[in-house]
Design a protein around this motif. Structure first.
Motif, PDB file in Angstrom:
ATOM      1  N   ARG A  21       0.971  -1.348   0.000  1.00  0.00           N
ATOM      2  CA  ARG A  21       0.072  -0.021  -0.175  1.00  0.00           C
ATOM      3  C   ARG A  21       0.879   1.231  -0.087  1.00  0.00           C
ATOM      4  NH1 ARG A  21      -4.000  -0.403   4.849  1.00  0.00           N
ATOM      5  NH2 ARG A  21      -4.932   1.417   4.023  1.00  0.00           N
ATOM      6  N   LEU A  51       2.020   4.698   3.487  1.00  0.00           N
ATOM      7  CA  LEU A  51       2.151   4.119   4.825  1.00  0.00           C
ATOM      8  C   LEU A  51       3.345   3.758   5.221  1.00  0.00           C
ATOM      9  CD1 LEU A  51      -0.732   1.422   5.040  1.00  0.00           C
ATOM     10  CD2 LEU A  51      -0.631   3.543   5.987  1.00  0.00           C
ATOM     11  N   GLU A  87      -0.806   4.470  11.610  1.00  0.00           N
ATOM     12  CA  GLU A  87      -0.806   5.599  10.720  1.00  0.00           C
ATOM     13  C   GLU A  87       0.681   5.462  10.225  1.00  0.00           C
ATOM     14  OE1 GLU A  87      -3.025   9.329  12.384  1.00  0.00           O
ATOM     15  OE2 GLU A  87      -1.909   8.447  14.386  1.00  0.00           O
ATOM     16  N   PRO A  88       0.715   6.287   9.043  1.00  0.00           N
ATOM     17  CA  PRO A  88       1.952   6.373   8.444  1.00  0.00           C
ATOM     18  C   PRO A  88       3.443   6.545   9.320  1.00  0.00           C
ATOM     19  CG  PRO A  88       0.514   7.658   7.041  1.00  0.00           C
ATOM     20  CD  PRO A  88      -0.265   7.308   8.437  1.00  0.00           C
ATOM     21  N   ARG A 125      -1.651  -4.971   7.421  1.00  0.00           N
ATOM     22  CA  ARG A 125      -1.303  -3.401   7.480  1.00  0.00           C
ATOM     23  C   ARG A 125      -0.993  -2.975   6.354  1.00  0.00           C
ATOM     24  NH1 ARG A 125       0.224   1.184   8.985  1.00  0.00           N
ATOM     25  NH2 ARG A 125       2.296   1.852   9.029  1.00  0.00           N
ATOM     26  N   LEU A 126      -0.106  -3.668   5.822  1.00  0.00           N
ATOM     27  CA  LEU A 126       0.777  -2.924   4.533  1.00  0.00           C
ATOM     28  C   LEU A 126       0.403  -3.513   3.035  1.00  0.00           C
ATOM     29  CD1 LEU A 126       4.410  -2.723   6.034  1.00  0.00           C
ATOM     30  CD2 LEU A 126       2.746  -1.055   5.778  1.00  0.00           C
TER      31      LEU A 126
END
Length: 244
Positions: free
Chosen positions: A29, A32, A134-135, A240-241
């Motif tokens: 993604r 991120l 968050e990023p 998450r990624l």
């Protein structure tokens, strides 16, 4: 630069790790996870505004505490969570590397030392990356070696191909002239002995990944064995990624 690189006034090597094809037809993604040279150089207000605009709320600083004392850390701002996880335990001066040694084998050997010496800090860094909501940005001094190793480990665990990992590693070469100029500005009167300073050819990370596989069976086995990452943590990293 490339579409992965994000322009800053003082940073030369800040880029998004998103967009790489990964496991099961998914991809990493965008927006991120960022890798960078030292965020301690964010002294221009516009640069700090740009970092905040990207939504970065977690920073992992991979440098030694003495590097941070000498060069500064990312300026604090509301909502920032900062981690200093110094993954390297045997300092060396790249400017003084013997020009007669095989440079890429030499650097790969330093990566192997970091991978073995820094297991606690590397595990902690990967756990922070997996848990961040968050990023996040992680960095060392030039965003090349320590940063490159963490990037390679994360991307491998996400199922990104070695070719794409090597290509990402080599993008630092676009910043090499500025990293060299920065060294000269910081060390007036010194001679840069090693002609490979600031370089990041694919060969280095390919050798480093091959060394990990030879020693541990695979990079994944290194992560679950030497690092002690649980399958659940690796699953969280992927959740998450990676795109759905």
């Amino acid at each position: 630069m490339t579409m992965r690189h994000i322009a800053f006034e003082r940073l030369h090597n800040f880029r998004d790790l998103g967009g790489h094809p990964a496991a099961d037809g998914r991809s990493v993604r965008r927006g991120l996870l960022y890798r960078s040279d030292s965020l301690g150089k964010l002294t221009a207000p516009a640069d700090l505004d740009r970092l905040q605009a990207l939504g970065v709320r977690t920073v992992i600083d991979l440098r030694y505490p003495w590097e941070i004392a000498a060069k500064g850390r990312v300026p604090d701002y509301d909502g920032l969570v900062y981690h200093n996880l110094s993954i390297e335990h045997r300092p060396y001066d790249q400017a003084e590397i013997d020009p007669d040694v095989d440079p890429w084998r030499y650097l790969a050997d330093r990566f192997a030392e970091v991978a073995e010496d820094g297991v606690e800090e590397i595990r902690a860094a990967l756990e922070v990356i997996a848990a961040a909501e968050e990023p996040l940005a992680f960095h060392c001094a030039s965003g090349k070696d320590r940063t490159g190793l963490i990037a390679a480990l994360v991307l491998t665990l996400l199922g990104v191909s070695e070719d794409d990992i090597a290509a990402d590693f080599a993008l630092t070469e676009l910043a090499t002239p500025r990293l060299v100029a920065e060294w000269h500005a910081a060390h007036p009167g010194r001679t840069l002995r090693w002609p490979g300073y600031g370089r990041a050819p694919e060969t280095v990370i390919r050798l480093a990944l091959a060394d990990l596989a030879a020693r541990h069976g695979s990079v994944e086995d290194y992560a679950t064995g030497a690092l002690g990452l649980s399958p659940a943590r690796i699953a969280a990293l992927r959740s998450r990624l990676l795109t759905a």
